[in-house]
Design an enzyme around this catalytic site. Structure first.
Site, PDB file in Angstrom:
ATOM      1  N   HIS A  89       0.086   9.448  -0.449  1.00  0.00           N
ATOM      2  CA  HIS A  89       0.666   8.100  -0.470  1.00  0.00           C
ATOM      3  C   HIS A  89       2.193   8.189  -0.366  1.00  0.00           C
ATOM      4  CE1 HIS A  89       0.909   3.829  -2.055  1.00  0.00           C
ATOM      5  NE2 HIS A  89       2.135   4.280  -2.335  1.00  0.00           N
ATOM      6  N   GLU A  90       2.790   9.052  -1.187  1.00  0.00           N
ATOM      7  CA  GLU A  90       4.264   9.131  -1.203  1.00  0.00           C
ATOM      8  C   GLU A  90       4.803   9.706   0.107  1.00  0.00           C
ATOM      9  OE1 GLU A  90       5.660   7.442  -3.278  1.00  0.00           O
ATOM     10  OE2 GLU A  90       3.982   7.264  -4.687  1.00  0.00           O
ATOM     11  N   TYR A 134      10.472  -3.107   2.436  1.00  0.00           N
ATOM     12  CA  TYR A 134       9.628  -3.027   1.246  1.00  0.00           C
ATOM     13  C   TYR A 134       9.614  -4.339   0.471  1.00  0.00           C
ATOM     14  CZ  TYR A 134       7.104  -0.206  -2.206  1.00  0.00           C
ATOM     15  OH  TYR A 134       6.139   0.336  -3.036  1.00  0.00           O
ATOM     16  N   GLU A 178       2.939  -0.450   1.785  1.00  0.00           N
ATOM     17  CA  GLU A 178       2.075   0.087   0.728  1.00  0.00           C
ATOM     18  C   GLU A 178       0.685   0.415   1.266  1.00  0.00           C
ATOM     19  OE1 GLU A 178       1.776   1.121  -2.435  1.00  0.00           O
ATOM     20  OE2 GLU A 178       3.920   1.323  -2.148  1.00  0.00           O
ATOM     21  N   HIS A 216       2.353  -4.182  -3.922  1.00  0.00           N
ATOM     22  CA  HIS A 216       1.230  -3.351  -4.367  1.00  0.00           C
ATOM     23  C   HIS A 216      -0.046  -4.149  -4.545  1.00  0.00           C
ATOM     24  CE1 HIS A 216       4.573  -0.678  -5.590  1.00  0.00           C
ATOM     25  NE2 HIS A 216       3.719   0.270  -5.252  1.00  0.00           N
TER      26      HIS A 216
END
Ligand code: L5W
Ligand code: ZN
Length: 720
Positions: A427-428, A442, A451, A519
């Site tokens: 994910h990162e 973002y 995300e 998120h």
């Protein structure tokens, strides 16, 4: 053509040494060619001049001469088009015909032509190539390979037209120029990247496919002025289809095994061999390609090897030394100073389990990107991957800070160390990929897509490492709430299961928290990706659309292609629909595109074909057909016991209303050429069912089945 007796002066017009005799002007017989001679040729005819019979003088007295229609040769030598000779040797000969006055003239003799055509890299162009070159406003320089395919052309090469999309315009320009490179319908050129440099020049890079196979080393780059669109150069190498084999004769595994055995006694191959054309020093070859890993005295090696698909010979080996992962993991020792103390770097190991996990799992993610997309690290250029573990105290988070990854150890209740969870690492690292590609801002919808891309690629990395299972669709299940089994931080197959996420676009979060819900609205795209991979309907029946399953590999290719080519920094969910549909069309064709649209329609994103999506359009409308099932197990086909055909792609909707208390089910079938294939079903335990199916042209029929009960029903049908 006229043959005239002319006096050639040694000082004024004599370009050829043959007309000198001791520096004295002599009288020479020379043929003269003018524009009228060329104009008199029939369609497709070329004026052929044999210079062994004497020099020829070209005079512009009747206007500019079309030199693409004049060829010269000296005796038995191959003929060369004068246009071609002028493009490549005109400057050296001092002959510049573009814009020249009517009194301009020059001569060619056999010696000049012989020298020009025998010089290295000056293969003669074929007629169609020269014609296409001749259409360009001005060609200053052409370099061709041994086969006569240009690999460098510079000059004023025309203008990119077609509005804002530079890749499309460059592609259109290249399509016009295809004959220059001797490319035909067998070739496809795919734009892979473009950038505008500090001098305001845009460079658009294309990758070649031949007979639908990748051509390794087949690349062209179009260089243009970004402001005016003027094309200034085109560089690279492509392979014409001429005389290349179409099919392999050798078994892929045996061919790769034979070449790998020559590299090392022990080796491992990554993924199945792929059939490609590869450009080698001795010309293009049809070859089996595979990544082979082994160790030699210099340490671990990773090569892409190419075994000739007909002879088995190792025709090329591309060492991936620069592709070998470069990772560094640091220890913040529960502080917040970055990056901290170096704990492990490439080739090394550490006793610190968390640091070792950060090292190993970033390696898995790196390998995933390389093997699935040919991407070398997050910047696509082999950047070192830096990670810091043990960040802060009881820190329940992980992040990419624009330069490196940072992992907390968790608090032991909500989370254990994040670096030990492959989903989190993938994910990162995907945030880093997104930064280098679409740069999705973002916040709000673009942030939710950012995300979602990270969760989606985490699922794809999980599947790459562990195969597909129900766990694939759980995010961070390894580190999340270590005391609680079978739960996860996020649920891609059913996003609202976490109690926070959203799964339906019309209900999305539009407040200020979480940067506008990055998120939690990610669940909408996560669910679209899940449905595209695994197929099915919205888990909470927000819509009736049935999404066909493409499998996670194809779904991931589609989303990656959208991320790297079609999404921009402020993309919305609707943009994501368009970007992924475009990617699907290019990668897999109409059925995959329909599946992508169905996936976005299923999660309520507007903008689909026929106006579907957005929470509208799923209501039942259409033509009602009535029937009666007299007992459980009975069935009927509709419309009217028959079927219908459509010539368009689009949504087929069916809404069944059966008798109260009964359990009737609804199915949609499509004719696959030899049988009726069930393409969608709705089998709820009630009398009512509904289906929306995105399909391509073909024959369809609906089936109503009684699972229990009997009575009259109405099924309302609509087709594109
Ligand atoms: C860590 C795993 C996913 C990071 N970052 C995230 O943007 C994460 C929350 C905890 O979504
Ligand atoms: Zn994230």
């Amino acid at each position: 053509m006229s043959a005239r007796r002319v006096i050639v002066s040694a000082v004024s017009a004599c370009l050829l040494s043959a007309c000198h005799e001791g520096g004295i002007a002599v009288e020479t017989e020379s043929r003269i060619v003018t524009a009228d001679d060329v104009a008199a040729l029939g369609p497709g005819e070329v004026l052929e001049l044999d210079l062994s019979e004497g020099a020829v003088r070209f005079a512009l007295t009747d206007g500019p001469i079309d030199f693409t229609r004049v060829s010269v040769r000296s005796g038995d030598e191959r003929p060369a088009l004068v246009q071609d000779l002028l493009v490549r040797h005109g400057a050296r000969w001092g002959v510049q015909t573009a814009g020249a006055a009517a009194d301009f003239a020059f001569e060619l003799d056999g010696e000049m032509v012989k020298a020009a055509t025998s010089a290295g890299g000056t293969a003669t162009f074929v007629w169609s190539q020269s014609q296409a070159l001749g259409r360009l406003p001005r060609v200053d320089r052409v370099q061709a390979d041994e086969a006569g395919v240009p690999r460098f052309i510079a000059g004023d090469l025309g203008t990119l037209t077609g509005g804002g999309n530079v890749r499309e315009s460059a592609r259109g320009w290249l399509a016009d120029m295809a004959p220059v490179f001797r490319l035909g319908d067998e070739t496809d050129l795919e734009a892979v990247r473009h950038h505008t440099d500090s001098l305001g020049k845009v460079h658009v890079r294309f990758r070649q496919y031949l007979h639908d196979l990748p051509v390794v080393g087949g690349e062209l780059t179009v260089h243009a002025d970004a402001a005016s669109g003027q094309v200034q150069a085109v560089t690279g190498r492509v392979v014409p289809a001429e005389a290349l084999p179409l099919a392999p004769t050798l078994d892929p595994d045996e061919a790769i095994e034979a070449v790998a055995d020559r590299l090392a006694a022990e080796w491992a191959s990554v993924d199945a061999p792929e059939l490609v054309y590869v450009v080698t020093e001795s010309g293009p070859r049809l070859a089996w390609q595979a990544v082979v890993e082994y160790e030699d005295e210099e340490g671990p090696q990773r090569d892409i090897v190419f075994a000739d698909a007909l002879s088995g010979e190792m025709v090329a080996r591309h060492p991936q030394i620069h592709h070998v992962k470069n990772r560094k993991v640091y220890d913040a020792n529960n502080g917040t100073k970055l990056p901290g103390k170096l704990a492990v770097s490439e080739g090394g190991a550490t006793d610190d389990k968390v640091a070792q996990a950060a090292h190993d799992l970033s390696g898995v993610t790196h390998d995933f990107y390389l093997s699935k997309f040919g991407r070398d690290s997050f910047d696509a250029a082999g950047a070192t991957i830096h990670s810091t573990v043990h960040y802060s105290k009881n820190y329940v988070n992980a992040f990419w800070n624009g330069q490196q990854m940072v992992y907390g150890d968790g608090d032991g209740y909500y989370a254990s160390p994040f670096a030990q969870d492959l989903d989190v690492v993938a994910h990162e690292l995907t945030h880093a990929v997104t930064q280098y590609e679409a740069s999705l801002v973002y916040q709000n919808q673009s942030g939710a897509l950012n995300e979602a891309m990270s969760d989606i690629m985490a699922a794809a990395v999980d599947a790459y490492q562990n195969g597909v299972s129900t766990k694939t669709w759980l995010l961070a299940e390894t580190c999340w709430t270590p005391g609680k089994a079978n739960d996860a931080m996020r649920y891609m197959a059913n996003p609202t299961q976490d109690g926070q996420s959203y799964d339906y676009y019309p209900e999305r979060y539009t407040g200020q928290q979480d940067n506008g819900g990055v998120h939690i609205n990610s669940g909408i795209a996560n669910l679209a990706f899940y449905l595209l991979s695994q197929g099915g309907k919205h888990p909470r029946n927000k819509t009736t659309t049935v999404v066909p399953a493409l499998g996670i590999d194809k779904a991931a290719q589609i989303f990656y292609r959208a991320l790297t080519n079609y999404l921009n920094s402020n993309a919305t969910f609707q943009d994501a629909r368009d970007a992924t549909a475009q990617a699907a069309t290019e990668l897999y064709g109409a059925e995959a595109t329909a599946a992508v649209h169905a996936a976005w329609t299923a999660v309520g994103v507007p903008g689909g074909p026929d106006g579907d999506g957005g929470g509208d359009g799923e209501t039942c409308s259409g033509t009602p057909f009535k029937g009666n099932l007299s007992a459980s197990g009975e069935d009927q086909f509709q419309p009217g016991g028959s079927y219908y055909s459509t010539s368009k792609s689009g949504a087929h909707t069916g809404c069944l209303a059966g008798p109260a208390g009964a359990d009737f089910d609804l199915y949609l079938y499509k004719w696959n050429g030899s049988a009726w294939a069930k393409v969608a079903k709705s089998e709820g335990p009630t009398n009512n069912e509904s289906i929306t199916y995105q399909g391509t042209a073909g024959y369809y029929t609906w089936q109503v089945v009684s699972a229990s009960g009997a009575g009259d029903y109405t099924v309302t049908l609509k087709a594109p």
